[in-house]
Motif scaffolding. Structure first.
Motif, PDB file in Angstrom:
ATOM      1  N   SER A 247     -25.143 -15.874 -20.952  1.00  0.00           N
ATOM      2  CA  SER A 247     -24.895 -14.901 -19.895  1.00  0.00           C
ATOM      3  C   SER A 247     -23.400 -14.779 -19.612  1.00  0.00           C
ATOM      4  O   SER A 247     -22.862 -13.670 -19.475  1.00  0.00           O
ATOM      5  N   CYS A 251     -21.277 -11.323 -20.013  1.00  0.00           N
ATOM      6  CA  CYS A 251     -20.663 -10.778 -18.798  1.00  0.00           C
ATOM      7  C   CYS A 251     -19.140 -10.841 -18.877  1.00  0.00           C
ATOM      8  O   CYS A 251     -18.451  -9.938 -18.385  1.00  0.00           O
ATOM      9  N   CYS A 254     -18.078  -7.944 -21.025  1.00  0.00           N
ATOM     10  CA  CYS A 254     -18.208  -6.715 -20.245  1.00  0.00           C
ATOM     11  C   CYS A 254     -17.056  -6.578 -19.261  1.00  0.00           C
ATOM     12  O   CYS A 254     -16.449  -5.492 -19.136  1.00  0.00           O
ATOM     13  N   ALA A 329     -32.022 -13.540 -19.338  1.00  0.00           N
ATOM     14  CA  ALA A 329     -31.953 -12.178 -19.876  1.00  0.00           C
ATOM     15  C   ALA A 329     -31.871 -11.142 -18.755  1.00  0.00           C
ATOM     16  O   ALA A 329     -31.070 -10.196 -18.811  1.00  0.00           O
ATOM     17  N   THR A 333     -28.269  -8.980 -17.878  1.00  0.00           N
ATOM     18  CA  THR A 333     -28.346  -7.537 -18.041  1.00  0.00           C
ATOM     19  C   THR A 333     -28.003  -6.815 -16.739  1.00  0.00           C
ATOM     20  O   THR A 333     -27.187  -5.886 -16.712  1.00  0.00           O
ATOM     21  N   CYS A 336     -24.239  -7.208 -15.560  1.00  0.00           N
ATOM     22  CA  CYS A 336     -23.307  -6.297 -16.233  1.00  0.00           C
ATOM     23  C   CYS A 336     -23.399  -4.892 -15.647  1.00  0.00           C
ATOM     24  O   CYS A 336     -22.382  -4.207 -15.483  1.00  0.00           O
TER      25      CYS A 336
END
Length: 417
Positions: A247, A251, A254, A329, A333, A336
């Motif tokens: 993660s 992130c 991103c 997950a 997701t 971000c």
């Protein structure tokens, strides 16, 4: 994006990505060397003070949003931002010196704070070089840090460094890196004029609100480690840290991509362009609220069914790798997506910063309450469920504050940035 710009961006991503990978995956290698308990204490110290990195990099966000819109005061603002970025490092270093004689645990936590503040200052310095047209120095600085981390980790794997000594070695490397970068900042050469009080006040407000959003998000993770530490389960700290590696990598990538585009985004969303940015942020936040709300509802239903069906049902859920992976997950997701929505709002006008900071504070409070309730029962899975619950609250407030009407100034009138 032209070919030279694309190549420079790839070098920056490679440099910062290498440093992040070295730090995180070195710790994976150190887990079997130090053992679960000792590594768990180290991971808890690192996780507790990671918010300091984001506190310092609020100066980086301010530079990326303010400097592209200024011309005459660029050097003055640069010096003011760097002075503010250096304060946490100086304070934590002084505290670390005072706590060093008190023993392993206080010294370890203090050193973790210095390491976090040093990483933040390094990021600010590298970004200023990049904005001054020298992106190669950004990538070189982080590649040097990556190499230092690899060397220090090799010594630790060989049994020559325990956690506290390992942290001190990392601190020496990041301080040297910062010193070299600071020598190359043009704004730091020569005497600087006394900053205007009004300019300082405006900059302080922007830095505070920009930093508050990121610090609240990071404190959500720190709260998890603190709750686990009070519960006396260092193994859960290790499991949570390892679960968040993937993660954190996604992130972090991103976030870096958004920062690389932030000067362009700042100019595009200036004035009338800000309304389009607010509308898009509202749509993204609404999607994130729907996903996290549904995920939390399904998780609560599953936990309730497991608890009612079997005495050991909750323990099985807490130990389930499938549950842990699913929670990671969903968390990465949605995080971000929320990161993108916040980035759009932060580049519209100053009034939008109150929206993002208040949403982050609500997310922190929600995460803390959920963590106290979930971690004693579901352990690392409960920690991730608390994070998802906090994201649901944050994205929900962002959606409510951006959809009905445009963000307004303090006087209640639409204001162009």
């Amino acid at each position: 994006m032209t070919a030279p710009v694309r190549a420079a961006a790839l070098r920056i991503i490679a440099g910062r990505g290498a440093a992040r990978a070295a730090v995180q995956f070195a710790m994976v290698a150190l887990l079997p060397v130090w053992g679960v308990d000792e590594f768990g204490r180290y991971a808890a110290a690192i996780g507790t003070f990671f918010w300091l990195v984001l506190l310092v990099t609020a100066m980086e966000k301010a530079a990326l949003t303010v400097l592209p819109r200024t011309r005459l005061t660029t050097g003055r603002i640069t010096r003011m931002l760097l002075a503010r970025a250096a304060v946490p490092l100086a304070v934590t270093a002084a505290v670390a010196l005072l706590l060093a004689p008190l023993g392993e645990t206080p010294a370890l936590y203090a050193a973790a704070a210095v390491w976090a503040a040093g990483q933040g200052l390094l990021s600010v310095l590298a970004t200023l070089h990049r904005m001054d047209g020298r992106p190669g120095r950004d990538s070189a600085a982080f590649l040097a840090l990556a190499g230092w981390v690899v060397i220090a980790s090799g010594l630790a794997v060989a049994g020559l460094l325990r956690p506290y000594a390992y942290l001190l070695t990392l601190i020496a490397g990041v301080l040297l890196d910062c010193f070299v970068l600071a020598l190359g900042i043009p704004a730091l050469r020569g005497r600087s004029p006394r900053p205007r009080r009004r300019l300082g006040g405006l900059l302080n407000r922007r830095v505070l609100l920009l930093g508050l959003s990121d610090v609240a998000d990071s404190c959500s993770g720190s709260v998890l480690y603190l709750v686990i530490a009070f519960a006396g389960r260092p193994a859960d700290s290790a499991a949570l840290y390892l679960a968040l590696l993937v993660s954190g990598a996604l992130c972090g990538l991103c976030l870096l991509l958004l920062r690389l585009r932030q000067p362009v985004t700042s100019l595009r969303l200036r004035g009338l362009g800000g309304e389009a940015g607010r509308r898009r942020a509202g749509r993204v936040a609404g999607w994130a609220a729907a996903v996290t709300g549904g995920a939390v509802a399904l998780a609560l239903a599953g936990v309730l069914a497991a608890g009612l069906s079997n005495v050991d049902g909750l323990a099985a859920v807490g130990a389930s790798r499938l549950a842990l992976g699913t929670a990671v997950a969903v968390e990465m997701t949605v995080f971000c997506a929320v990161l993108y929505a916040v980035n759009l709002l932060e580049n519209t006008n100053g009034a939008a910063l109150t929206v993002t900071s208040s949403a982050s504070l609500l997310g922190l409070a929600t995460t803390a309450v959920a963590a106290v309730a979930a971690i004693p029962v579901l352990h690392a899975v409960g920690a991730l469920l608390a994070l998802v619950t906090g994201l649901a609250a944050k994205s929900g407030l962002l959606y409510l504050r951006t959809r009905p009407e445009p963000v307004t100034s303090w006087a209640g009138r639409p204001r162009a940035a």
